[in-house]
Enzyme design. Structure first.
Site, PDB file in Angstrom:
ATOM      1  N   GLU A 163       0.792  -1.215   0.000  1.00 45.23           N
ATOM      2  CA  GLU A 163       0.000   0.000   0.000  1.00 45.23           C
ATOM      3  C   GLU A 163       0.822   1.261   0.000  1.00 45.23           C
ATOM      4  O   GLU A 163       0.677   2.100  -0.871  1.00 45.23           O
ATOM      5  CB  GLU A 163      -0.907   0.019   1.235  1.00 45.23           C
ATOM      6  CG  GLU A 163      -2.025  -0.976   1.115  1.00 45.23           C
ATOM      7  CD  GLU A 163      -3.280  -0.480   1.761  1.00 45.23           C
ATOM      8  OE1 GLU A 163      -4.284  -1.096   1.532  1.00 45.23           O
ATOM      9  OE2 GLU A 163      -3.244   0.512   2.476  1.00 45.23           O
ATOM     10  N   SER A 651      -7.822   4.214  -9.270  1.00 46.23           N
ATOM     11  CA  SER A 651      -7.578   4.169 -10.716  1.00 46.23           C
ATOM     12  C   SER A 651      -8.714   4.787 -11.513  1.00 46.23           C
ATOM     13  O   SER A 651      -8.479   5.527 -12.478  1.00 46.23           O
ATOM     14  CB  SER A 651      -7.347   2.718 -11.163  1.00 46.23           C
ATOM     15  OG  SER A 651      -6.113   2.231 -10.698  1.00 46.23           O
ATOM     16  N   ASN A 854       1.391   1.862  -6.452  1.00 42.51           N
ATOM     17  CA  ASN A 854       0.545   0.785  -5.950  1.00 42.51           C
ATOM     18  C   ASN A 854      -0.933   0.864  -6.308  1.00 42.51           C
ATOM     19  O   ASN A 854      -1.610  -0.157  -6.291  1.00 42.51           O
ATOM     20  CB  ASN A 854       0.647   0.710  -4.415  1.00 42.51           C
ATOM     21  CG  ASN A 854       2.039   0.377  -3.956  1.00 42.51           C
ATOM     22  OD1 ASN A 854       2.582  -0.647  -4.323  1.00 42.51           O
ATOM     23  ND2 ASN A 854       2.627   1.252  -3.175  1.00 42.51           N
ATOM     24  N   TYR A 855      -1.460   2.042  -6.599  1.00 46.17           N
ATOM     25  CA  TYR A 855      -2.907   2.176  -6.758  1.00 46.17           C
ATOM     26  C   TYR A 855      -3.363   2.603  -8.145  1.00 46.17           C
ATOM     27  O   TYR A 855      -4.520   2.407  -8.496  1.00 46.17           O
ATOM     28  CB  TYR A 855      -3.449   3.172  -5.726  1.00 46.17           C
ATOM     29  CG  TYR A 855      -3.374   2.656  -4.325  1.00 46.17           C
ATOM     30  CD1 TYR A 855      -4.244   1.679  -3.867  1.00 46.17           C
ATOM     31  CD2 TYR A 855      -2.399   3.114  -3.445  1.00 46.17           C
ATOM     32  CE1 TYR A 855      -4.167   1.176  -2.588  1.00 46.17           C
ATOM     33  CE2 TYR A 855      -2.308   2.628  -2.154  1.00 46.17           C
ATOM     34  CZ  TYR A 855      -3.190   1.655  -1.735  1.00 46.17           C
ATOM     35  OH  TYR A 855      -3.099   1.158  -0.468  1.00 46.17           O
ATOM     36  N   LEU A 856      -2.498   3.214  -8.916  1.00 40.88           N
ATOM     37  CA  LEU A 856      -2.880   3.681 -10.245  1.00 40.88           C
ATOM     38  C   LEU A 856      -2.405   2.678 -11.281  1.00 40.88           C
ATOM     39  O   LEU A 856      -1.201   2.416 -11.391  1.00 40.88           O
ATOM     40  CB  LEU A 856      -2.268   5.061 -10.522  1.00 40.88           C
ATOM     41  CG  LEU A 856      -2.618   6.156  -9.510  1.00 40.88           C
ATOM     42  CD1 LEU A 856      -1.952   7.471  -9.910  1.00 40.88           C
ATOM     43  CD2 LEU A 856      -4.122   6.328  -9.390  1.00 40.88           C
TER      44      LEU A 856
END
Length: 896
Positions: A163, A651, A854-856
């Protein structure tokens, strides 16, 4: 060999300290042997910060001192199943602990998704990574009954994304490399995808033009991979034809890129069973043993020198290294260190009979001053000496950096075992200051192929166990002694296995688009459920969906008091009529989350009901656990967890924000600012905050000085132009003065320019002589340098005479059209640099790297760059380009 304090995982980030009179505290942070203590992402070329030089710890304590009880409050039992935020360790580095807090208005509406935006599903399997410390954080825990602690369970690495990874280097964009050529992304299908093809049309993608490259000699017993013959032959031919030397680096880089295993063009192994057929590696790299201090360097107790055994001296050095950091001013840190050190002293008492019982009588300053001296000596090394040290270090570690996976050479991630030290923790961790033991071979379980030779450790001892589990992807594991966490060694971020995990993770989030409307309808209906457990679960899902909150876990008394959605207490949520909720709590890494958001009327009503007849320290959702929530989500969609919601919301929001900007006629810097602004809004949504860097003001002033320098150059060109043709003075384009440049600044600026030119000339003179000496030729006479310096001095005398006259001359005359062109280029440079200043200042409290890593979905960035003609190197560092090779060939029209 000079040892240094180990670089620890991100929980060990140093803080600058205030001065103190006790224990000799007063100044800068250094490591255990006098070297600056930094995070573990230090460049290997910075030899003053050697991250793996150890201070050994031979003590294996039976148990650590029990921690003092926390503030009294009611707690639920710790559940066996924990949230995906905390349950599985990862080999990569999480982000730095940060403490800044910024309001996040409007975040509740940031993730609304129209039903029409749903597109094709991707793969189902999504491997998850751990949010824990660096895998080489500490040795395994000793059992209190004198028996060896149990080995970690034989299981698959849990599917979890990392994360809050450190941004250290990953979010620093490269600007020199050219953008990769546009290629068609390979079409990737899963069994689940085929079942939904009729109901959900997939985004059309053409097959890749090039066939996947086969690797020769897959069963090779060595770790050397031969170069492709064609490319090698071509390189040899170019050299024979007299290719310029500067092209060799480029050819080498192309060779390396050509050897990349294009696994995304194969059928990725996502069946959850066999991950590899053959696996061979050299184990992990243990740091060298502790090197004792000189005999005249002693710590003092009550004003007298103490003769400590090596084991006790080493632990004292851990603390001495942090003498002038904020850690040494922290009461909990000092208490835990002294308690653990006393255990070491009980086993290895001072040789002179000194009884150390009072921490306030300990003076570690002599050790600290020695470390400072050693650090200064290392900094004073010549570049050649530093290069030799780095070369020796690289040669020593070379064989540990890669492994053979199914005959392919793949890079290993965290192959270094972290040396012992003091645990620093994140935020207000109750165990900060505790002693981290040295990890030894008998603490470590290796995972290798059945036919692979057993590695020989680089320190005395035998491995704890050797196993051949083809269903897991880690190479080594052990249990650290502070929090009893399992630590793992994985392949590097750019490896095929890690790449498959990343792609499956984002495909799982992308698949959620096809289910999110139904899921939202279901939890909206449950907001009014007569079953209190269902109503609480629906309310928690509302927060996770709309605010991208982490699921959260119940914490034990020996853990930092951080919470997530399911572990919120009544004190963390405040109601404000008519429909506002104020969240105020410490989230992951003790980062404060503060948000005042409007919510649906039913959600507001539910929170008021949940808080009735409860104390502030009671759980808000007392009938919901992280495991029960994730179990329900998995019923809504196979593989769905709260973490997938978080990735999906990040995203989809990022894609929407990018699509809202019209960039057809924008400059490159304006496009980059638009990208960073969208990234920033997602980081705020995910609470990826950071404290303002201490050097921010200095960096901003440096940028403003650079901007004035551009304006100075423009002013000089304008004066030259006016001297050639006075009519340009009447043109508005050239008539404006540089208002923020005064005479005093010009004098100072020209003096600085002269000093830089002199320094540059002297360095070039020294370098030329070094080169001549290597070639066996006579060195240049000092008169050559004197002549160069005289030329520089004459040039700046000319500038001095021109001050205030409105006239200027150039070393080399230029025609009017060239002057106009040069002024136009400077105008564009000034405009772009102003945008950079605005962008830098806007992001001072937001960590952009964490969401980017980590998130996109990286395919969003790759497609956006191709669509808007932005070099990918302007946004992704070389590390990220290596991490996401599967995303670089996506179509420009691709959408999340």
């Amino acid at each position: 060999m000079v040892s240094s304090l180990p670089l620890s995982s991100d929980d060990d980030q140093p803080l600058l300290a205030n001065k103190s009179a006790l224990n000799g505290h007063n100044g800068a942070l250094v490591n255990g042997n006098g070297h600056a203590s930094k995070n573990h992402d230090v460049s290997m070329s910075e030899l003053s910060d050697e991250d793996d030089m150890p201070l050994s710890q031979t003590v294996k304590s039976e148990a650590l001192t029990p921690q003092p009880p926390r503030h009294s409050r009611k707690r639920k039992a710790v559940y066996a199943e924990t949230s995906s935020d905390d349950d599985t360790p990862l080999a990569s580095s999480p982000g730095k602990a940060r403490s800044a807090a910024i309001p996040m208005p409007g975040a509740a509406s940031a993730t609304t998704l129209p039903a029409s935006s749903a597109t094709a599903k991707g793969k189902l399997a999504a491997k998850r990574e751990d949010d824990g410390d660096y895998a080489s954080d500490a040795p395994k825990k000793r059992a209190t009954n004198g028996k060896a602690a149990k080995a970690p369970p034989r299981k698959k690495a849990k599917k979890e994304e990392s994360e809050d990874a450190s941004t250290s280097d990953d979010d620093e964009p490269l600007v020199k490399k050219r953008a990769p050529p546009r290629r068609r992304a390979a079409k990737v299908k899963s069994e689940a995808e085929s079942s939904d093809e009729e109901s959900t049309p997939a985004t059309p993608q053409k097959p890749a033009k090039r066939a996947s490259k086969k690797v020769k000699d897959e069963a090779s017993p060595t770790l050397e991979t031969p170069k492709p013959k064609k490319r090698a032959a071509k390189a040899k031919k170019e050299e024979e034809n007299g290719s310029p030397a500067k092209g060799k680096g480029k050819k080498k880089e192309e060779d390396e890129e050509g050897e990349v295993f294009r696994w995304w063009e194969q059928d990725p192994n996502d069946d959850g069973s066999i991950k590899w057929q053959t696996l061979e590696h050299h184990g992990v790299f243990f740091p060298p043993p502790y090197e004792p201090l000189p005999s005249d360097i002693k710590m003092k107790y009550n004003g007298r020198d103490v003769d400590l055994p090596l084991e006790a001296e080493e632990v004292a050095g851990f603390y001495a290294a942090l003498l002038e950091s904020d850690h040494a001013q922290d009461a909990t840190f000092n208490k835990n260190f002294f308690e653990d050190w006393k255990k070491v002293l009980a086993r290895y008492p001072p040789r002179d009979g000194t009884k150390i019982t009072e921490f306030s009588l300990c003076d570690f300053r002599p050790m600290f001053e020695h470390f400072e001296l050693e650090k200064a000596k290392k900094k004073a090394l010549t570049p050649a000496e530093k290069k030799e040290l780095k070369k020796a270090k690289d040669e020593m570690e070379a064989k540990y950096t890669s492994c053979l996976l199914d005959g392919r050479k793949e890079k290993v991630g965290n192959f270094r075992v972290e040396p012992p030290g003091l645990f620093r923790g994140r935020g207000e961790h109750p165990k900060k200051g505790c002693l981290k033991f040295r990890v030894r071979p008998d603490d470590i379980t290796l995972n290798i192929g059945k036919d692979a030779p057993t590695p020989v450790p680089n320190m005395p001892g035998k491995w704890k166990a050797i196993q051949h589990d083809q269903t897991v992807t880690w190479l080594a594991t052990w249990t650290e002694n502070i929090n009893s966490n399992h630590k793992y060694v994985f392949l590097a971020a750019g490896s095929s296995l890690k790449g498959q995990s990343d792609m499956q993770k984002f495909e799982k989030a992308r698949e959620l688009k096809n289910h999110v409307d139904r899921i939202r309808q279901n939890y909206q209906g449950d907001l009014k459920s007569k079953v209190m457990a269902d109503r609480q679960r629906a309310t928690a899902m509302y927060f996770i969906d709309k605010l991208a909150l982490r699921a959260g876990n119940e914490k034990g008394e020996d853990e930092a008091d951080t919470v997530g959605c399911c572990s919120l207490r009544c004190e963390h949520v405040t109601l404000e009529a008519p429909n506002f909720i104020i969240f105020d709590f410490l989230g992951k890494d003790s980062i404060r989350y503060y948000n005042r958001v409007p919510v649906d009327a039913q959600v507001f009503k539910n929170i008021r009901i949940f808080k009735q007849n409860k104390d502030d320290d009671d759980n808000l959702f007392d009938r919901v656990t992280t495991s029960s929530l994730n179990k329900h989500l998995n019923q809504e969609m196979k593989g769905l967890t709260a973490k997938v919601f978080r990735t999906f919301n990040a995203s989809i929001t990022f894609q929407r924000l990018l699509d809202e900007n019209t960039l057809s006629k924008k400059t490159l810097q304006e496009k980059l600012n638009a990208y960073n602004d969208a990234n920033r809004q997602v980081a705020i949504l995910c609470n990826h905050q950071r404290s303002v860097p201490k050097t921010h003001d200095q960096a901003m002033e440096k940028m403003r000085e650079k901007l004035r320098g551009f304006k100075y150059d423009r002013m000089k060109l304008r004066h030259v132009l006016f001297g050639l043709d006075s009519k340009y003075k009447k043109q508005k384009k050239y008539s404006a003065d540089e208002s923020d440049i005064d005479d005093d600044w010009i004098v100072e600026h020209e003096e600085q320019l002269q000093a830089k030119e002199v320094e540059k000339a002297e360095k070039k003179f020294a370098k030329d002589n070094e080169k001549l000496a290597e070639e066996g030729k006579d060195a240049l006479d000092k008169s050559v340098l004197d002549e160069r310096l005289k030329t520089i001095k004459d040039d700046f005398k000319r500038l001095t005479k021109e001050r205030g006259t409105g006239k200027a001359t150039l070393k080399r005359e230029k025609p009017v059209d060239k002057l106009e062109e040069a002024i136009d280029k400077l105008e564009e440079k000034i405009k772009a640099f102003k945008l950079q200043i605005v962008d830098r200042d806007a992001g001072k409290e937001v960590a952009l790297g964490t969401s980017k890593i980590n998130y996109l979905d990286p395919r969003i960035t790759a497609a956006w760059c191709q669509m808007h003609d932005v070099p990918i190197e302007k946004i992704f560092s070389k590390t990220l380009i290596t991490k996401f090779p599967w995303a670089m060939e996506v179509n420009p029209e691709w959408k999340f």
